[in-house]
Design a protein around this motif. Structure first.
Motif, PDB file in Angstrom:
ATOM      1  N   PHE A   1      16.065  17.341 -14.599  1.00 57.27           N
ATOM      2  CA  PHE A   1      15.554  17.628 -13.260  1.00 57.27           C
ATOM      3  C   PHE A   1      16.446  16.949 -12.231  1.00 57.27           C
ATOM      4  O   PHE A   1      17.083  15.934 -12.505  1.00 57.27           O
ATOM      5  CB  PHE A   1      14.115  17.127 -13.102  1.00 57.27           C
ATOM      6  N   ARG A   2      16.478  17.502 -11.023  1.00 58.15           N
ATOM      7  CA  ARG A   2      17.210  16.899  -9.917  1.00 58.15           C
ATOM      8  C   ARG A   2      16.289  16.849  -8.701  1.00 58.15           C
ATOM      9  O   ARG A   2      15.411  17.699  -8.547  1.00 58.15           O
ATOM     10  CB  ARG A   2      18.487  17.671  -9.606  1.00 58.15           C
ATOM     11  N   GLU A   3      16.522  15.858  -7.869  1.00 53.64           N
ATOM     12  CA  GLU A   3      15.703  15.711  -6.659  1.00 53.64           C
ATOM     13  C   GLU A   3      16.110  16.767  -5.643  1.00 53.64           C
ATOM     14  O   GLU A   3      17.289  16.931  -5.345  1.00 53.64           O
ATOM     15  CB  GLU A   3      15.914  14.323  -6.067  1.00 53.64           C
ATOM     16  N   VAL A   4      15.101  17.481  -5.114  1.00 50.03           N
ATOM     17  CA  VAL A   4      15.398  18.494  -4.103  1.00 50.03           C
ATOM     18  C   VAL A   4      14.745  18.173  -2.761  1.00 50.03           C
ATOM     19  O   VAL A   4      15.141  18.713  -1.733  1.00 50.03           O
ATOM     20  CB  VAL A   4      14.992  19.914  -4.563  1.00 50.03           C
ATOM     21  N   SER A   5      13.736  17.306  -2.762  1.00 53.17           N
ATOM     22  CA  SER A   5      13.118  16.895  -1.502  1.00 53.17           C
ATOM     23  C   SER A   5      12.245  15.673  -1.747  1.00 53.17           C
ATOM     24  O   SER A   5      11.936  15.337  -2.882  1.00 53.17           O
ATOM     25  CB  SER A   5      12.275  18.025  -0.906  1.00 53.17           C
ATOM     26  N   LYS A   6      11.863  15.021  -0.653  1.00 51.21           N
ATOM     27  CA  LYS A   6      10.939  13.888  -0.721  1.00 51.21           C
ATOM     28  C   LYS A   6       9.740  14.217   0.147  1.00 51.21           C
ATOM     29  O   LYS A   6       9.883  14.857   1.182  1.00 51.21           O
ATOM     30  CB  LYS A   6      11.599  12.599  -0.233  1.00 51.21           C
ATOM     31  N   GLU A   7       8.586  13.753  -0.270  1.00 53.16           N
ATOM     32  CA  GLU A   7       7.347  14.012   0.459  1.00 53.16           C
ATOM     33  C   GLU A   7       6.801  12.698   0.991  1.00 53.16           C
ATOM     34  O   GLU A   7       6.840  11.685   0.304  1.00 53.16           O
ATOM     35  CB  GLU A   7       6.328  14.642  -0.499  1.00 53.16           C
ATOM     36  N   VAL A   8       6.300  12.737   2.190  1.00 56.80           N
ATOM     37  CA  VAL A   8       5.676  11.565   2.779  1.00 56.80           C
ATOM     38  C   VAL A   8       4.192  11.868   2.951  1.00 56.80           C
ATOM     39  O   VAL A   8       3.817  12.920   3.442  1.00 56.80           O
ATOM     40  CB  VAL A   8       6.304  11.226   4.156  1.00 56.80           C
ATOM     41  N   ARG A   9       3.364  10.944   2.513  1.00 55.32           N
ATOM     42  CA  ARG A   9       1.916  11.100   2.679  1.00 55.32           C
ATOM     43  C   ARG A   9       1.425  10.119   3.718  1.00 55.32           C
ATOM     44  O   ARG A   9       1.896   9.007   3.784  1.00 55.32           O
ATOM     45  CB  ARG A   9       1.203  10.871   1.355  1.00 55.32           C
ATOM     46  N   TYR A  10       0.466  10.572   4.484  1.00 50.87           N
ATOM     47  CA  TYR A  10      -0.109   9.738   5.537  1.00 50.87           C
ATOM     48  C   TYR A  10      -1.573   9.488   5.236  1.00 50.87           C
ATOM     49  O   TYR A  10      -2.222  10.291   4.574  1.00 50.87           O
ATOM     50  CB  TYR A  10      -0.006  10.441   6.900  1.00 50.87           C
ATOM     51  N   GLU A  11      -2.083   8.368   5.770  1.00 51.76           N
ATOM     52  CA  GLU A  11      -3.471   8.013   5.565  1.00 51.76           C
ATOM     53  C   GLU A  11      -3.921   7.183   6.750  1.00 51.76           C
ATOM     54  O   GLU A  11      -3.124   6.491   7.390  1.00 51.76           O
ATOM     55  CB  GLU A  11      -3.584   7.205   4.269  1.00 51.76           C
ATOM     56  N   ARG A  12      -5.213   7.251   7.066  1.00 52.55           N
ATOM     57  CA  ARG A  12      -5.777   6.376   8.086  1.00 52.55           C
ATOM     58  C   ARG A  12      -7.226   6.113   7.761  1.00 52.55           C
ATOM     59  O   ARG A  12      -7.893   6.915   7.132  1.00 52.55           O
ATOM     60  CB  ARG A  12      -5.628   6.938   9.493  1.00 52.55           C
ATOM     61  N   ASP A  13      -7.675   4.958   8.146  1.00 46.26           N
ATOM     62  CA  ASP A  13      -9.074   4.602   7.970  1.00 46.26           C
ATOM     63  C   ASP A  13      -9.914   5.364   8.975  1.00 46.26           C
ATOM     64  O   ASP A  13      -9.469   5.661  10.091  1.00 46.26           O
ATOM     65  CB  ASP A  13      -9.279   3.093   8.180  1.00 46.26           C
ATOM     66  N   LEU A  14     -11.141   5.646   8.593  1.00 43.35           N
ATOM     67  CA  LEU A  14     -12.075   6.343   9.499  1.00 43.35           C
ATOM     68  C   LEU A  14     -13.192   5.431   9.909  1.00 43.35           C
ATOM     69  O   LEU A  14     -13.556   4.525   9.258  1.00 43.35           O
ATOM     70  CB  LEU A  14     -12.643   7.584   8.816  1.00 43.35           C
TER      71      LEU A  14
END
Length: 76
Positions: A63-76
């Motif tokens: 496999f090769r890296e094709v993209s990176k994902e960023v996840r976001y989170e916040r408290d409610l």
């Protein structure tokens, strides 16, 4: 298989007592063979960038890296 016809591999996991024995690599090879046999030309998967052992495994099986994902989170 996704809408574009690519094979999708999800949730490769080996329980702790059986890790480092080549089981995940074997499972991936089996999955890739299956996807090729049903006509997929490409396989994709997702992995967290902090999971160094999984990243190493996926690179080792081609496999090769094709993209990176960023996840976001916040408290409610």
């Amino acid at each position: 298989m996704d809408a574009e016809g690519d094979g999708v591999i999800e949730d490769v996991f080996v329980r702790e007592p059986w890790r480092q024995q080549g089981i995940a690599k074997h499972l991936l090879h089996q999955a890739l063979t299956y996807l090729k046999n049903i006509g997929c030309e490409c396989a994709e998967l997702q992995v967290e960038t902090a999971n160094s052992s999984a990243l190493s495994l996926y690179l080792a099986v081609g496999f090769r890296e094709v993209s990176k994902e960023v996840r976001y989170e916040r408290d409610l």
